[in-house]
Every structure is written in structure tokens, then in C-alpha cells.
Design an enzyme around this catalytic site. Structure first.
Site: not given
Ligand code: IMP
Ligand code: MG
Length: 181
Positions: A49-50, A105-106, A109, A137, A159-160, A166
Site C-alpha cells: 500500500k505504501g 516504491e515508497d 530498506d 536507506k 523509521f519514517v 505507515d
Molecule cells: P524492505 O526492507 O526494503 O524489503 O522494505 C519492505 C517494506 O517495509 C517497505 O516497502 C515498506 O513498506 C516497509 N518499510 C521499511 N522501512 C520503513 C519505514 O521507515 N517506514 C515505514 N515502512 C517501512
Molecule cells: Mg512498500
């Protein structure tokens, strides 16, 4: 509705990236994307959803014909850390064969979600796959080979929320990026 509804105060996370700065940066990213694709038709995939807010803002600055697709993904884990196991919760509507795909993508991480997604999409035989991520990040990245073509902001490992992101499904509607830490 009464004429003077009681004032309800919600917790407002402190501003980390202001609304105006996001606006300006999204416009710059769109200009880069416009310059690279020209009038080539693309399929833009909003990751749910992000990605919703970034996607709709970016879309309004794109000049080429865009087919909009939505892909629901959720990574297993607790509220603030992903485990790397990804599941598709809502699949695409249209085939991607021969299409130029832009994943929106939002945030990246650990990179595990995006890296899973890129493999998933490549199986559908698109002509190309590029990725736009509003936030990145670098310190959290666990997938060093991951390619992100358009990055809005590099941020430290904290964390944002807001602008689609969300915490336990809250804060997605904030017009800015805030921090909870
Ligand atoms: P990944 O760790 O790159 O696989 O990120 C997975 C998902 O975690 C992202 O698409 C976000 O939905 C969520 N996420 C990661 N970091 C944050 C944050 O700082 N705030 C909110 N959601 C996050
Ligand atoms: Mg996401």
C-alpha cells in the site's frame, strides 16, 4: 454534524521531510523519467500500500502514455522490520510481456522486497524494468546488487511514516514524511 464539532487532536509525528521538499523532488524525478522514456508508453506499477501517494503524485507529472497497474505486496515481519519473505496479496491485471515497466516504491530498506519484486516481474518477460523509490536507506541494505534507477531521498536508518508510509496502518495520509524516533 453539529456546527462546532469538538476538536480532536491526533499525534503528529515531527517533520522529517517537508511537503514542499517532497513536491519539488517528485517533480525532478518525473522530469528525469520523462527525459529518459520520451513518448514511449510505459506500465507504471504502484506497489501497495505504501506506494499510493508517491505513485499518484509522480503520475501527474509524467508526459508519456502510462498504463497504471497495482501490485499488493506485504513482507512478513513485525511493524518496523521486514523478514525478507514477501507475499503478493494482489496481483497485476495486465500481462507485462514486451512492456516497459516502471516500479514505483515508497521505500527501499533492506531491499529484500524490491529484489523479490524485480525477479517476480522479470518472469513476466517485460521489455525493461526500472524502479523509482521515493526513499532509500543505504545503511539498511542487505541486497548490494539491487538496482534503483530513480531515488527521491537517501535517509539514515530510522523509521519514517507519512506520504503513504505507515506504522501499523497509521499515518499514511500525512502530507509530509515524519519520524517516530
Ligand atoms: P524492505 O526492507 O526494503 O524489503 O522494505 C519492505 C517494506 O517495509 C517497505 O516497502 C515498506 O513498506 C516497509 N518499510 C521499511 N522501512 C520503513 C519505514 O521507515 N517506514 C515505514 N515502512 C517501512
Ligand atoms: Mg512498500
Amino acid at each position: 454534524m453539529s456546527k462546532n464539532p469538538p476538536e480532536v487532536k491526533y499525534f503528529e509525528p515531527p517533520v522529517y521531510i517537508a511537503e514542499a521538499d517532497i513536491k519539488a523532488r517528485v517533480r525532478e524525478l518525473a522530469q528525469k523519467i520523462n527525459a529518459e522514456y520520451g513518448m514511449q508508453e510505459i506500465t507504471a506499477i504502484c506497489t501497495l500500500k505504501g506506494g499510493i501517494v508517491f505513485f499518484t503524485d509522480l503520475l501527474r507529472h509524467l508526459k508519456m502514455p502510462v498504463v497504471c497497474e497495482f501490485l499488493g505486496v506485504s513482507s512478513y515481519g513485525n511493524h518496523t522490520e521486514s523478514t525478507g519473505e514477501v507475499k503478493v496479496t494482489l496481483d497485476l491485471n495486465e500481462p507485462l510481456i514486451g512492456r516497459h515497466v516502471l516500479v514505483v516504491e515508497d521505500i527501499v530498506d533492506t531491499g529484500l522486497t524490491l529484489s523479490y519484486l524485480q525477479d517476480y516481474l522479470k518472469m513476466k518477460k517485460p521489455a525493461s524494468v526500472k524502479t523509482a523509490a521515493l526513499l532509500f536507506k543505504p545503511e539498511a541494505l542487505k541486497t548490494p546488487d539491487l538496482k534503483i534507477d530513480y531515488i527521491g531521498f537517501e535517509i539514515p536508518n530510522r523509521f519514517v511514516v507519512g506520504y503513504g508510509l505507515d506504522y501499523a496502518e497509521k499515518f499514511r495520509g500525512l502530507p509530509y514524511i515524519g519520524t517516530l524516533e
